[in-house]
Enzyme design. Structure first.
Site, PDB file in Angstrom:
ATOM      1  N   GLU A 132     -25.242  82.147  14.880  1.00 46.58           N
ATOM      2  CA  GLU A 132     -23.971  81.508  14.483  1.00 46.58           C
ATOM      3  C   GLU A 132     -24.021  81.108  13.022  1.00 46.58           C
ATOM      4  O   GLU A 132     -25.062  80.695  12.518  1.00 46.58           O
ATOM      5  CB  GLU A 132     -23.755  80.247  15.338  1.00 46.58           C
ATOM      6  CG  GLU A 132     -22.696  80.365  16.399  1.00 46.58           C
ATOM      7  CD  GLU A 132     -21.268  80.349  15.874  1.00 46.58           C
ATOM      8  OE1 GLU A 132     -21.007  80.853  14.763  1.00 46.58           O
ATOM      9  OE2 GLU A 132     -20.401  79.841  16.603  1.00 46.58           O
TER      10      GLU A 132
ATOM     11  N   ASP B  38     -19.356  73.085  13.853  1.00 43.64           N
ATOM     12  CA  ASP B  38     -18.620  71.903  13.405  1.00 43.64           C
ATOM     13  C   ASP B  38     -18.417  70.987  14.609  1.00 43.64           C
ATOM     14  O   ASP B  38     -19.249  70.132  14.897  1.00 43.64           O
ATOM     15  CB  ASP B  38     -17.306  72.365  12.762  1.00 43.64           C
ATOM     16  CG  ASP B  38     -16.517  71.236  12.137  1.00 43.64           C
ATOM     17  OD1 ASP B  38     -16.947  70.076  12.247  1.00 43.64           O
ATOM     18  OD2 ASP B  38     -15.458  71.510  11.541  1.00 43.64           O
TER      19      ASP B  38
ATOM     20  N   LYS C 147     -16.509  86.833  11.982  1.00 43.94           N
ATOM     21  CA  LYS C 147     -17.122  87.626  10.930  1.00 43.94           C
ATOM     22  C   LYS C 147     -18.177  86.811  10.186  1.00 43.94           C
ATOM     23  O   LYS C 147     -19.019  87.363   9.485  1.00 43.94           O
ATOM     24  CB  LYS C 147     -16.048  88.059   9.911  1.00 43.94           C
ATOM     25  CG  LYS C 147     -14.938  88.891  10.483  1.00 43.94           C
ATOM     26  CD  LYS C 147     -13.898  89.186   9.386  1.00 43.94           C
ATOM     27  CE  LYS C 147     -12.697  89.861   9.987  1.00 43.94           C
ATOM     28  NZ  LYS C 147     -11.608  89.994   8.995  1.00 43.94           N
ATOM     29  N   GLY C 148     -18.107  85.498  10.295  1.00 40.43           N
ATOM     30  CA  GLY C 148     -18.904  84.620   9.441  1.00 40.43           C
ATOM     31  C   GLY C 148     -20.407  84.830   9.467  1.00 40.43           C
ATOM     32  O   GLY C 148     -21.082  84.568   8.478  1.00 40.43           O
TER      33      GLY C 148
ATOM     34  N   LYS D 124     -22.891  70.793  10.896  1.00 40.29           N
ATOM     35  CA  LYS D 124     -22.285  69.670  10.172  1.00 40.29           C
ATOM     36  C   LYS D 124     -22.864  68.363  10.691  1.00 40.29           C
ATOM     37  O   LYS D 124     -22.971  68.157  11.908  1.00 40.29           O
ATOM     38  CB  LYS D 124     -20.772  69.692  10.355  1.00 40.29           C
ATOM     39  CG  LYS D 124     -20.128  70.930   9.783  1.00 40.29           C
ATOM     40  CD  LYS D 124     -19.217  70.605   8.631  1.00 40.29           C
ATOM     41  CE  LYS D 124     -18.587  71.862   8.095  1.00 40.29           C
ATOM     42  NZ  LYS D 124     -17.141  71.877   8.253  1.00 40.29           N
TER      43      LYS D 124
HETATM   44  P1  5GP Z   1     -16.387  74.503  15.859  1.00 36.19           P
HETATM   45  O1  5GP Z   1     -15.815  75.157  17.073  1.00 36.19           O
HETATM   46  O2  5GP Z   1     -17.865  74.187  15.964  1.00 36.19           O
HETATM   47  O3  5GP Z   1     -15.586  73.265  15.464  1.00 36.19           O
HETATM   48  O4  5GP Z   1     -16.161  75.473  14.638  1.00 36.19           O
HETATM   49  C1  5GP Z   1     -16.893  76.621  14.501  1.00 36.19           C
HETATM   50  C2  5GP Z   1     -16.143  77.675  13.737  1.00 36.19           C
HETATM   51  O5  5GP Z   1     -15.171  77.119  12.851  1.00 36.19           O
HETATM   52  C3  5GP Z   1     -17.132  78.432  12.853  1.00 36.19           C
HETATM   53  O6  5GP Z   1     -17.680  79.550  13.540  1.00 36.19           O
HETATM   54  C4  5GP Z   1     -16.266  78.799  11.681  1.00 36.19           C
HETATM   55  O7  5GP Z   1     -15.578  79.996  11.951  1.00 36.19           O
HETATM   56  C5  5GP Z   1     -15.268  77.674  11.577  1.00 36.19           C
HETATM   57  N1  5GP Z   1     -15.729  76.619  10.654  1.00 36.19           N
HETATM   58  C6  5GP Z   1     -16.158  75.373  10.954  1.00 36.19           C
HETATM   59  N2  5GP Z   1     -16.499  74.687   9.860  1.00 36.19           N
HETATM   60  C7  5GP Z   1     -16.269  75.523   8.818  1.00 36.19           C
HETATM   61  C8  5GP Z   1     -16.441  75.397   7.381  1.00 36.19           C
HETATM   62  O8  5GP Z   1     -16.863  74.379   6.828  1.00 36.19           O
HETATM   63  N3  5GP Z   1     -16.111  76.494   6.656  1.00 36.19           N
HETATM   64  C9  5GP Z   1     -15.639  77.646   7.182  1.00 36.19           C
HETATM   65  N4  5GP Z   1     -15.340  78.636   6.349  1.00 36.19           N
HETATM   66  N5  5GP Z   1     -15.462  77.802   8.523  1.00 36.19           N
HETATM   67  C10 5GP Z   1     -15.783  76.749   9.323  1.00 36.19           C
END
Ligand code: 5GP
Length: 184
Positions: A106, A110, A50-51, A138
């Protein structure tokens, strides 16, 4: 002292990382850049729910081309503030993307695991092209390794909420991105 949210100081919100005017300015710049790059090959914007919903809405209106939009949703296992890297598709696209110029919208990258999953999943459907537009990345991530074509902001590796991002479904409608230091 926290950041003001819903009419009062919220001690769980520590500081504003990206303000509303900064978001508006950068989204307009990204939209103009994308419109230039995609002249003659109208993009299909694919947002990850949803983000990415506010970013998608603002970005789509900033691209002066006849774009189409579609949505998919993924869920990653883990706690409210930590991703596990195990991703599952919970809502698929409605449209067939084969032969289309797909631009994935997106909210935040992270570890990059969600993005790797999405890229693999979408490439298997044979789009004409596939690029990524991430609002937030990040710090510390290898951008080239992840091959992200458009980036909004590189931010410190803290957990953030607002402008679509939540903690347990809260704060998605904050007009700013800010650090969250409350319980997870
Ligand atoms: P990744 O797979 O790149 O580690 O994480 C991506 C997903 O994790 C993002 O689409 C989001 O849903 C969640 N996410 C990662 N970092 C954050 C953050 O700082 N805040 C929030 N609310 N969600 C995050």
């Amino acid at each position: 002292m926290g950041v003001k949210a819903y009419g009062q100081e919220d001690p769980n919100l520590q500081e504003v990382v990206v303000s509303a005017p900064e978001l508006a300015k950068r989204v307009a710049e990204l939209g103009a850049e994308i419109a230039d790059d995609y002249i003659g090959r109208d993009p299909l914007l694919v947002a990850v729910l949803k983000g990415a919903f506010p970013f998608m809405a603002d970005l789509a209106r900033a691209i002066d081309l006849p774009v189409e939009v579609d949505f998919m949703a993924v869920a990653s296992y883990g706690s409210a503030t930590k991703t596990s890297g195990v991703v599952r598709l919970v809502k698929d696209l409605d449209l067939d993307i084969s032969g289309r110029h797909v631009l994935v919208v997106e909210d935040i990258v992270d570890s990059g695991l969600t993005l790797s999953f999405l890229r693999r999943n979408l490439l298997a459907r044979e789009p004409a092209s596939l690029e990524i537009c991430a609002l937030l990345i990040k710090e510390g991530l290898q951008k080239t390794q992840l091959d992200i074509r458009y980036t909004g902001f590189v931010i410190p590796p803290d957990f953030v909420v607002g402008y679509g991002l939540d903690v347990n479904q809260r704060y998605r409608n904050l007009p700013v991105v800010c650090t969250y230091v409350g319980p997870s």
